[in-house]
Write an enzyme that holds these catalytic residues in place. Structure first.
Site, short mmCIF file in Angstrom:
data_model
loop_
_atom_site.label_atom_id
_atom_site.label_comp_id
_atom_site.label_asym_id
_atom_site.label_seq_id
_atom_site.Cartn_x
_atom_site.Cartn_y
_atom_site.Cartn_z
N CYS A 136 37.95 75.02 28.72
CA CYS A 136 38.07 73.56 28.85
C CYS A 136 38.06 72.81 27.53
CB CYS A 136 36.96 73.03 29.75
SG CYS A 136 37.01 73.68 31.43
N HIS A 391 41.34 66.42 34.99
CA HIS A 391 40.97 67.38 33.96
C HIS A 391 42.02 68.49 33.83
CE1 HIS A 391 38.82 70.16 31.51
NE2 HIS A 391 38.06 70.73 32.43
N CYS A 423 31.72 71.08 28.51
CA CYS A 423 31.25 72.42 28.83
C CYS A 423 32.44 73.35 28.90
CB CYS A 423 30.44 72.43 30.13
SG CYS A 423 31.35 71.86 31.57
N GLY A 425 33.90 77.21 30.47
CA GLY A 425 33.73 78.33 31.37
C GLY A 425 33.27 79.58 30.66
#
Length: 445
Positions: A136, A391, A423, A425
């Protein structure tokens, strides 16, 4: 040490001869390691700053049913790359590299699509391009990579970008997993669905369903207000594309220039009716999680001295970047650790930061990070976040740069430093610190 102290006195006298009165009282071994200081006083080499002269994005659209459902990734990326050149009149031949954050597509496929997009945008074959994938944070990582290369002297001008078509590509587990993963709990947790990690954060850190729904309502409210007041116009590049009717197959030409995931009517009553999306007795729902989206963004960076020579307005200054690791089972807590690391690296404190863009992957982790760092809600995601805007994984970091720097520009003198964070993954967090480009101090142009 004594010889080093004498050399330091001479150096500091050259940099700022009026600041060392008396010399002995101002010199200490810590000065050399303190960077530009707590409030970031510039040094004489400020012409080597890495600056952003343009940042833009496409609208963010709902995957599979939004404005870009029939638009391939290369046709999303090309318009933002072209817009950077058109906004600045920079000769595309001068660009040393284009780095594109992207997550879901196979690396070799997306690398070719990005190269194709560069040609669509008018870049010559002499300009190289590559992709980067840190989940991300890929779009922000692309910007950080370009900034680092400029700082290292590899080239003077570069583009950090990001693109994702979640309509076309989807989140998949690894095709083959080693049997040994069962013997390593944290390795096994890397395979957890992101929604389950959201539930883990809510359960482990006491984030309630009500807090999550309230964060979602506020995200939509702020995004709707920003869109209504025209705040996004400067950062969004209209994209001419097509939409295909799923029943008749009829194609219609359209120009997409508005985010289509924002719900101005979002409210607590309606959100409370939604069932948990990932766990039977959970608190994360489709309404308080980020939207699955399509979109792209791009950022043009160069040395300050070159920007001044070209007469380009400086939108922002890249000050620091940090990526950190956290427990994969609660990957959403990443910003709570990445933000302090990046802020410290910039020689600042959290209190010095005027605006934050924290990706709202899930309301659970977004709420937790804000509470953990004791952030003022009035400073965080002032124009909404991923719950409302969407997103598109690889593009989010670049989108945040455009949104943050344009908002800092609007706020002027009362807004000097901003932070972007998300954050990641498998258990990480990333953050970067930016300074408003037209901030004036003793050594600014």
């Amino acid at each position: 040490m004594e010889k080093a102290m004498k050399r330091q006195k001479v150096l500091l006298q050259h940099l700022n001869p009026t600041a060392l009165q008396p010399l002995d009282s101002a010199i200490s071994p810590s000065v050399c390691s303190s960077g530009d200081g707590g409030m970031y006083q510039r040094n004489a080499a400020f012409g080597d700053d890495v600056v952003i002269v343009a940042a833009c994005r496409t609208a963010i659209c709902k995957a599979k049913r939004g404005g870009f459902k029939d638009t391939p990734a290369d046709d999303l990326l090309a318009p933002v790359l072209k817009a950077l050149i058109e906004k600045t009149n920079v000769n595309p031949c001068e660009v040393g590299d284009i780095v594109v954050g992207t997550v879901l597509a196979p690396g070799s496929v997306r690398a070719m699509e990005c190269r194709m997009a560069a040609f669509y945008a008018g870049f010559p074959d002499t300009v190289p391009i590559r992709t980067v994938n840190r989940q991300c944070s890929s779009g922000l990582q692309a910007v950080a990579d370009v900034a680092a290369c400029i700082k290292a002297g590899f080239y003077d001008i570069g583009i950090g970008a990001g693109v994702e078509s979640m309509t076309i590509d989807r989140v998949d587990r690894p095709r083959q997993v080693s049997p040994k993963v069962e013997n390593f709990p944290q390795a096994r947790d890397c395979l957890l669905p992101m929604g389950i990690t959201s539930e883990n954060v809510a359960q482990n850190y006491g984030v309630t369903r009500q807090e999550q729904d309230q964060a979602a309502v506020e995200s939509h409210r702020r995004a709707a207000a920003a869109m209504a007041s025209g705040k996004f116009i400067e950062e969004i590049v209209p994209v001419s594309t097509k939409i295909v009717d799923p029943i008749s197959g009829e194609e219609k030409s359209v120009t997409i220039s508005l985010d289509d995931g924002i719900r101005p009517s979002s409210n607590m009553v309606d959100l409370a009716k939604l069932k948990p999306a990932f766990k039977k007795d959970g608190t994360s729902t489709a309404g308080n999680s980020s939207q699955v989206s399509d979109g792209a963004g791009a950022v043009l960076l160069m040395k300050r001295s070159l920007a001044m020579k070209k007469g380009l307005p400086i939108l922002g200054v890249f000050r620091s970047f940090a990526a950190v690791g956290v427990d994969p089972a609660v990957m959403g807590i990443g910003p709570a650790f990445a933000i302090p690391a990046a802020v410290k690296s910039a020689g600042l404190k959290l209190d010095n930061i005027d605006l934050f863009e924290i990706n709202e992957a899930f309301a659970s982790q977004y709420v937790y990070c804000g509470k953990k760092l004791n952030l003022d809600p009035a400073k965080v995601n002032v124009n909404g976040g991923a719950i409302a805007l969407g997103h598109p994984l690889g593009a989010t970091g670049a989108r945040c740069v455009a949104t943050l720097l344009n908002e800092m520009k609007r706020r002027g003198r009362n807004c000097r430093f901003g932070v972007i964070s998300m954050c990641i993954g498998s258990g990480m967090g990333a953050a970067a610190v930016f300074e408003r480009g037209d901030h004036a101090d003793g050594l600014t142009n």
